[in-house]
Design a protein around this motif. Structure first.
Motif, mmCIF file in Angstrom:
data_model
loop_
_atom_site.group_PDB
_atom_site.id
_atom_site.type_symbol
_atom_site.label_atom_id
_atom_site.label_comp_id
_atom_site.label_asym_id
_atom_site.label_seq_id
_atom_site.Cartn_x
_atom_site.Cartn_y
_atom_site.Cartn_z
ATOM 1 N N GLY A 197 -8.291 -34.487 10.555
ATOM 2 C CA GLY A 197 -6.870 -34.192 10.462
ATOM 3 C C GLY A 197 -6.502 -32.967 9.662
ATOM 4 O O GLY A 197 -5.316 -32.696 9.476
ATOM 5 N N VAL A 198 -7.487 -32.172 9.193
ATOM 6 C CA VAL A 198 -7.129 -31.000 8.374
ATOM 7 C C VAL A 198 -6.645 -29.822 9.216
ATOM 8 O O VAL A 198 -6.077 -28.869 8.686
ATOM 9 C CB VAL A 198 -8.319 -30.527 7.503
ATOM 10 C CG1 VAL A 198 -8.619 -31.523 6.419
ATOM 11 C CG2 VAL A 198 -9.547 -30.233 8.354
ATOM 12 N N GLY A 199 -6.884 -29.852 10.521
ATOM 13 C CA GLY A 199 -6.408 -28.767 11.376
ATOM 14 C C GLY A 199 -7.517 -27.886 11.910
ATOM 15 O O GLY A 199 -7.319 -26.674 12.071
ATOM 16 N N LYS A 200 -8.663 -28.462 12.211
ATOM 17 C CA LYS A 200 -9.789 -27.661 12.723
ATOM 18 C C LYS A 200 -9.466 -27.048 14.073
ATOM 19 O O LYS A 200 -9.811 -25.911 14.349
ATOM 20 C CB LYS A 200 -11.057 -28.536 12.801
ATOM 21 C CG LYS A 200 -11.536 -29.024 11.442
ATOM 22 C CD LYS A 200 -12.847 -29.768 11.515
ATOM 23 C CE LYS A 200 -12.704 -31.156 12.116
ATOM 24 N NZ LYS A 200 -11.936 -32.080 11.244
ATOM 25 N N ALA A 349 5.553 -29.625 6.128
ATOM 26 C CA ALA A 349 6.535 -30.672 6.409
ATOM 27 C C ALA A 349 7.820 -30.074 6.979
ATOM 28 O O ALA A 349 8.413 -30.623 7.920
ATOM 29 C CB ALA A 349 6.830 -31.462 5.135
ATOM 30 N N GLN A 350 8.259 -28.946 6.417
ATOM 31 C CA GLN A 350 9.464 -28.288 6.912
ATOM 32 C C GLN A 350 9.266 -27.797 8.337
ATOM 33 O O GLN A 350 10.164 -27.898 9.175
ATOM 34 C CB GLN A 350 9.829 -27.121 5.990
ATOM 35 C CG GLN A 350 11.209 -26.544 6.235
ATOM 36 C CD GLN A 350 12.316 -27.525 5.915
ATOM 37 O OE1 GLN A 350 12.285 -28.200 4.888
ATOM 38 N NE2 GLN A 350 13.302 -27.614 6.801
ATOM 39 N N ARG A 384 -2.606 -34.082 10.090
ATOM 40 C CA ARG A 384 -2.254 -34.946 11.217
ATOM 41 C C ARG A 384 -1.399 -36.116 10.752
ATOM 42 O O ARG A 384 -0.423 -36.502 11.414
ATOM 43 C CB ARG A 384 -3.520 -35.454 11.906
ATOM 44 C CG ARG A 384 -3.234 -36.262 13.182
ATOM 45 C CD ARG A 384 -4.518 -36.684 13.851
ATOM 46 N NE ARG A 384 -5.326 -35.534 14.222
ATOM 47 C CZ ARG A 384 -6.643 -35.448 14.048
ATOM 48 N NH1 ARG A 384 -7.301 -36.454 13.502
ATOM 49 N NH2 ARG A 384 -7.298 -34.377 14.425
ATOM 50 N N GLN A 385 -1.737 -36.691 9.606
ATOM 51 C CA GLN A 385 -0.939 -37.790 9.064
ATOM 52 C C GLN A 385 0.464 -37.316 8.715
ATOM 53 O O GLN A 385 1.461 -37.999 8.999
ATOM 54 C CB GLN A 385 -1.622 -38.367 7.825
ATOM 55 C CG GLN A 385 -0.847 -39.525 7.199
ATOM 56 C CD GLN A 385 -1.437 -39.979 5.874
ATOM 57 O OE1 GLN A 385 -2.356 -39.351 5.336
ATOM 58 N NE2 GLN A 385 -0.918 -41.075 5.330
ATOM 59 N N LEU A 386 0.560 -36.130 8.101
ATOM 60 C CA LEU A 386 1.867 -35.580 7.748
ATOM 61 C C LEU A 386 2.705 -35.331 9.000
ATOM 62 O O LEU A 386 3.903 -35.647 9.030
ATOM 63 C CB LEU A 386 1.679 -34.276 6.974
ATOM 64 C CG LEU A 386 2.949 -33.503 6.608
ATOM 65 C CD1 LEU A 386 3.870 -34.336 5.740
ATOM 66 C CD2 LEU A 386 2.589 -32.194 5.902
ATOM 67 N N GLU A 387 2.105 -34.782 10.022
ATOM 68 C CA GLU A 387 2.819 -34.513 11.269
ATOM 69 C C GLU A 387 3.331 -35.805 11.902
ATOM 70 O O GLU A 387 4.487 -35.900 12.327
ATOM 71 C CB GLU A 387 1.904 -33.761 12.233
ATOM 72 C CG GLU A 387 2.560 -33.414 13.556
ATOM 73 C CD GLU A 387 1.624 -32.661 14.485
ATOM 74 O OE1 GLU A 387 2.106 -32.101 15.483
ATOM 75 O OE2 GLU A 387 0.406 -32.640 14.209
ATOM 76 N N ASN A 388 2.461 -36.813 11.950
ATOM 77 C CA ASN A 388 2.862 -38.086 12.551
ATOM 78 C C ASN A 388 3.980 -38.753 11.756
ATOM 79 O O ASN A 388 4.909 -39.327 12.330
ATOM 80 C CB ASN A 388 1.654 -39.022 12.636
ATOM 81 C CG ASN A 388 0.623 -38.542 13.641
ATOM 82 O OD1 ASN A 388 0.932 -37.742 14.515
ATOM 83 N ND2 ASN A 388 -0.602 -39.009 13.509
#
Length: 471
Positions: A197-200, A349-350, A384-388
């Protein structure tokens, strides 16, 4: 065709060179072309070329700073093309008599407009030969070509800049971004590592977008979701009749689809041993052979791979080929987890909030207490968790301001410590204000920055920092 043919024959339409006045600004120490005069919109002569004195007997000092309208009135130029350009605000082609030397020269006057379509400068070219006319044409074409190339480069940079959702506010991500820029246009294989989920995938897409393969395909394959019995045919493709149930026309594999572009293999550590062997051969030879095929197909692609596993440990345990690992690990890009780069959390987040508000047609913002939660939570699922979470909150939001009270139950343990203890309204407000000041000072480091962030005076910021942080 003679040298005295009308110049309108060579310039088929009026020229409106918007934006070029910056290039011709006399402050740029521009050396003007042969027999060129530059004036501002009021007719004041700003510059004449170095050859003006030689060709027409004028001292430059006797021209620069004077008004074109005055020079026309006293008969220095008859007519004065510069004055005509300013009056007509369009291209003027005329024979101009220079009374000082009794020379008649063909003169082309061109207006230069700014972005608001206001006249900014007037440029006059005195031409006495076909060679000079051709030179003007060529200079104009070269300038237009340069501007077109520049515009294309700017458009390409903007496309690349907006092709990824990466946030690089933190020092760690800024270093990572620099490494990506330095390696994007190389042919070296890149191994991208980091927690789930770090954005690979986002990093891989950004590398592709910054590379000279940006116009080619970007093919992403998640090796973990491919069935072991189908992974070879999915990657390498197959010819017709290769196996029971195969398409009668055959199929092009993912690797072949990446030709002239980028192939990104995510979760590379999940590849079975026999596919690892074939991938090693692919890297060495850059050719593939489809299942049941009889010919080798040459390919040109950039290989990026990613994993959340420790491949060095997998090699030691015999689960991953060491020779393949060394082939893949030419350049290592490690993405730190979100908890180690708190500067990136709020911008991410923004970014997600704006995207989901647009998608679900809402207008929402964060409360200070929610911002504090965002930056203090550990985010085990990373970006990924933040996006969800952001999508969930936008969908379920009942109030225009998202606060910690809107968080799902699984987050309540983290939010309890952010809520003021039971007490009077004044006590709870004081606790809440203290939390805001402490968080702002932790981010900003100075009273000036805190004052700017919170919209208060520096004196007020200093007083509250002394009370809540240093008191």
């Amino acid at each position: 065709m003679t040298a005295h043919a009308p110049l309108s024959h060579y310039f088929e339409s009026d020229i409106n060179l918007k934006g070029l006045f910056d290039i011709l600004n006399p402050k740029n120490n521009l050396v003007l072309a042969d027999d060129m005069m530059l004036s501002d919109a009021n007719g004041i002569i700003l510059q004449v070329s170095e050859t003006y004195e030689k060709n027409f007997g004028f001292h430059r000092e006797s021209i620069v700073g004077k008004s074109a309208f005055d020079l026309e009135a006293d008969g220095t130029f008859q007519p004065c093309v510069t004055a005509e350009v300013i009056r007509q605000k369009k291209k003027v082609v005329s024979t101009q008599t220079i009374n000082h030397t009794h020379k008649n020269v063909m003169t082309v006057g061109i207006p230069l407009f700014d972005q608001n379509n206001e006249l900014k400068y007037a440029v006059c070219f005195n031409t006495v030969s076909m060679e000079q006319i051709n030179a003007i044409q060529q200079n104009y074409r070269n300038l237009q070509d340069s501007l077109q190339q520049y515009s294309q480069e700017i458009a390409e940079l903007r496309t690349r800049a907006t092709s990824t959702s990466l946030v690089v506010r933190s020092p760690a991500m800024q270093r990572l971004w620099t490494l990506m820029q330095n390696t994007a246009n190389t042919k070296a294989n890149i191994l991208i590592t980091g927690e789930t989920g770090v954005g690979k995938s986002a990093v891989a897409k950004a590398i592709h977008a910054m590379s000279n393969r940006a116009n080619g395909p970007f093919i992403e394959v998640n090796c973990a979701v491919l069935h072991e019995n189908l992974i070879e045919s999915e990657l390498f493709g197959y010819e017709k009749g290769a196996f029971t149930g195969a398409s009668s026309s055959g199929k092009i594999g993912k690797i072949e689809l990446a030709n002239h572009g980028t192939l990104f293999l995510d979760e590379i550590g999940e590849l079975p041993a026999h596919i690892q062997s074939k991938l090693l051969q692919l890297i060495q030879e850059k050719t593939i052979e489809r299942l049941s095929g009889t010919r080798r197909i040459e390919l040109d692609f950039r290989l990026l791979v990613a994993t959340n596993r420790n491949l060095e440990e997998a090699v030691q345990r015999g689960l991953f080929r060491s020779d393949l690992f060394y082939r893949l690990n030419v350049i290592r890009i490690h993405i730190p987890p979100l908890r180690q780069r708190p500067e990136d959390i709020l911008p991410l987040a923004q970014q997600f909030l704006e995207r989901f508000c647009q998608e679900y047609n809402k207008q929402l913002s964060f409360s200070p207490r929610f911002v504090a939660f965002l930056e203090e939570y550990d985010w085990p699922g990373n970006v990924r968790q933040l996006e969800n979470l952001m999508e969930r909150l936008v969908i379920t939001a009942q109030d225009p301001i998202i606060d910690v009270t809107a968080l799902p139950l699984e987050y309540t343990g983290e939010t309890e410590r952010l809520l003021p203890q039971i007490g009077t309204l004044e006590e709870q407000m004081d606790a809440f204000e203290g939390q805001i000041i402490r968080e702002s000072y932790r981010r900003c480091k100075t009273t000036v920055a805190v004052a700017k962030e919170l919209g208060i005076s520096q004196a007020t910021a200093a007083r509250k920092i002394a009370k809540y942080v240093k008191g």
